[in-house]
Design a protein around this motif. Structure first.
Motif, mmCIF file in Angstrom:
data_model
loop_
_atom_site.group_PDB
_atom_site.id
_atom_site.type_symbol
_atom_site.label_atom_id
_atom_site.label_comp_id
_atom_site.label_asym_id
_atom_site.label_seq_id
_atom_site.Cartn_x
_atom_site.Cartn_y
_atom_site.Cartn_z
ATOM 1 N N VAL A 112 0.840 -1.199 0.000
ATOM 2 C CA VAL A 112 0.000 0.000 0.000
ATOM 3 C C VAL A 112 0.875 1.248 0.000
ATOM 4 O O VAL A 112 0.601 2.217 -0.735
ATOM 5 N N GLU A 113 1.945 1.247 0.798
ATOM 6 C CA GLU A 113 2.872 2.388 0.826
ATOM 7 C C GLU A 113 3.534 2.604 -0.529
ATOM 8 O O GLU A 113 3.677 3.737 -0.981
ATOM 9 N N ARG A 114 3.948 1.512 -1.173
ATOM 10 C CA ARG A 114 4.556 1.627 -2.505
ATOM 11 C C ARG A 114 3.574 2.217 -3.508
ATOM 12 O O ARG A 114 3.944 3.053 -4.332
ATOM 13 N N LYS A 115 2.324 1.797 -3.423
ATOM 14 C CA LYS A 115 1.300 2.296 -4.341
ATOM 15 C C LYS A 115 1.063 3.795 -4.117
ATOM 16 O O LYS A 115 0.980 4.566 -5.073
ATOM 17 N N LYS A 116 0.987 4.222 -2.860
ATOM 18 C CA LYS A 116 0.793 5.649 -2.553
ATOM 19 C C LYS A 116 1.974 6.481 -3.051
ATOM 20 O O LYS A 116 1.791 7.551 -3.632
ATOM 21 N N ARG A 117 3.191 5.982 -2.806
ATOM 22 C CA ARG A 117 4.384 6.702 -3.239
ATOM 23 C C ARG A 117 4.437 6.810 -4.766
ATOM 24 O O ARG A 117 4.752 7.853 -5.316
ATOM 25 N N SER A 118 4.070 5.729 -5.451
ATOM 26 C CA SER A 118 4.063 5.714 -6.910
ATOM 27 C C SER A 118 3.048 6.720 -7.464
ATOM 28 O O SER A 118 3.340 7.442 -8.414
ATOM 29 N N GLU A 119 1.877 6.777 -6.852
ATOM 30 C CA GLU A 119 0.840 7.724 -7.291
ATOM 31 C C GLU A 119 1.307 9.168 -7.072
ATOM 32 O O GLU A 119 1.080 10.040 -7.921
ATOM 33 N N ALA A 120 1.977 9.427 -5.951
ATOM 34 C CA ALA A 120 2.468 10.774 -5.671
ATOM 35 C C ALA A 120 3.534 11.188 -6.682
ATOM 36 O O ALA A 120 3.562 12.329 -7.157
ATOM 37 N N ILE A 121 4.396 10.265 -7.042
ATOM 38 C CA ILE A 121 5.444 10.551 -8.019
ATOM 39 C C ILE A 121 4.837 10.837 -9.390
ATOM 40 O O ILE A 121 5.216 11.788 -10.080
ATOM 41 N N LYS A 122 3.858 10.018 -9.786
ATOM 42 C CA LYS A 122 3.189 10.233 -11.076
ATOM 43 C C LYS A 122 2.490 11.575 -11.122
ATOM 44 O O LYS A 122 2.523 12.284 -12.137
#
Length: 127
Positions: A112-122
């Motif tokens: 879940v943390e990886r997904k949130k971080r990825s969305e923020a970067i995008k």
């Protein structure tokens, strides 16, 4: 390009296969072109093939076939195990160990943390 890590007495090596996987040992003698005697303060001296050893950059000054007392003193003086743990290789192995000991819920939280971080970067890249 010459080799930087030579098989020599006192060279610290990492066992990369078998029951002792991930343990650091010290080469105390070279038996032949395929095997070496390795030693560790809390274990019995034994023969290991070079295929099962990964040589590290660390070397301690010990005589050939050093006794446990001499080996332990040399390891404590040089703090090789601590230096290895602080190196990039040691940190990588520690991360791998932590990840392999995670529970299902901890793995889920990390995903879940990886997904949130990825969305923020995008989102930042689009802006």
């Amino acid at each position: 390009m010459p080799f930087k890590r030579q098989v020599e007495i006192g060279r610290v090596a990492l066992i990369n296969y078998g029951e002792e996987y991930g343990k650091l040992v010290v080469i105390s003698d070279v038996v032949d072109q395929n095997r070496a005697l390795v030693d560790r303060p809390d274990e019995v001296r034994r023969m290991v093939t070079f295929k099962r050893l990964a040589l590290t950059d660390f070397k301690i000054d010990i005589p050939r076939l050093a006794k446990k007392k001499v080996l332990t003193a040399a390891l404590e003086d040089s703090e090789v195990f601590k230096k290895f743990a602080d190196s990039a290789w040691g940190k990588k192995l520690a991360k791998r160990e932590v990840k392999s000991n995670q529970t299902d819920f901890e793995r889920y939280k990390a995903a879940v943390e990886r997904k949130k971080r990825s969305e923020a970067i995008k989102k930042e890249l689009k802006a």
